[in-house]
Motif scaffolding. Structure first.
Motif, PDB file in Angstrom:
ATOM      1  N   UNK A   1       0.842  -1.202   0.000  1.00  0.00           N
ATOM      2  CA  UNK A   1       0.000   0.000   0.000  1.00  0.00           C
ATOM      3  C   UNK A   1       0.876   1.251   0.000  1.00  0.00           C
ATOM      4  N   UNK A   2       1.922   1.224   0.820  1.00  0.00           N
ATOM      5  CA  UNK A   2       2.813   2.390   0.925  1.00  0.00           C
ATOM      6  C   UNK A   2       3.589   2.574  -0.380  1.00  0.00           C
ATOM      7  N   UNK A   3       4.028   1.439  -0.972  1.00  0.00           N
ATOM      8  CA  UNK A   3       4.781   1.515  -2.247  1.00  0.00           C
ATOM      9  C   UNK A   3       3.901   2.108  -3.336  1.00  0.00           C
ATOM     10  N   UNK A   4       2.616   1.729  -3.346  1.00  0.00           N
ATOM     11  CA  UNK A   4       1.686   2.238  -4.382  1.00  0.00           C
ATOM     12  C   UNK A   4       1.484   3.741  -4.226  1.00  0.00           C
ATOM     13  N   UNK A   5       1.534   4.228  -2.997  1.00  0.00           N
ATOM     14  CA  UNK A   5       1.361   5.671  -2.752  1.00  0.00           C
ATOM     15  C   UNK A   5       2.503   6.463  -3.359  1.00  0.00           C
TER      16      UNK A   5
END
Ligand code: RP5
Length: 171
Positions: free
Chosen positions: A165-169
């Motif tokens: 999720x953080x990488x996608x942000x």
């Protein structure tokens, strides 16, 4: 089910919303158990009679959940040498701290293994009961190891999902 080995007592049926977490664990581990309402204050004779007879009835561990002035676990422990695990329940204006103190602060000589307040405490009470029974049962030792492994896998999956999720942000 077979002869109950674990007894889950609670001071009121209003405690079941919390104590059900202990039932769920014992069902998951296939440990025969019985559930009853008995109060240290409202039905003292019934509570003491149960505690006195429990070992002879085949019970090996007693879990006692109660809220407010929670004397249930201590009163049971006064009348049996079986291991007694107390679950303090959040049932009053004091949010379970009253029950925690009443459960955990036993005088020397009459032990109660007090768990955390609320559902986590009820879950852990049942797991602790399984650990006690596992001393005589290698299948339960394996089941406890599997439970921990599944829990660890869930944490790993949550960590992976969060990282994704953080990488996608970042994109
Ligand atoms: C305690 O008093 C019980 O264990 C319960 O947590 C609390 C309230 O009981 P009820 O008034 O809902 O029966 O003895």
């Amino acid at each position: 089910m077979n002869q109950p080995k674990v007894a889950i007592l609670m001071g009121s049926d209003s405690d079941f919303g919390v104590m059900e977490a202990a039932v769920v664990i014992l069902e998951q581990f296939g440990v025969a158990h019985e559930v009853l309402v008995s109060s240290a204050h409202r039905t003292p004779e019934r509570t003491l009679a149960y505690a006195r007879e429990a070992r002879q009835q085949g019970i090996r561990v007693i879990i006692a959940g109660a809220g407010a002035a929670a004397h249930l676990a201590g009163v049971i422990a006064s009348s049996t040498t079986l291991p007694v695990i107390g679950v303090p329940i959040d049932a009053s204006a004091l949010n379970g701290v009253d029950a925690l103190y009443a459960t955990v602060m036993m005088p020397g000589g009459v032990p109660v293994a007090s768990m955390a307040i609320g559902k986590a405490g009820a879950t852990n009470a049942a797991l602790f009961a399984v650990s006690i029974l596992a001393g005589e049962d290698p299948a339960l030792v394996q089941a406890l190891a599997d439970y921990r492994e599944t829990m660890a896998a869930k944490v790993q999956a949550k960590s992976d999902a969060l990282q994704q999720k953080i990488a996608l942000r970042g994109n």
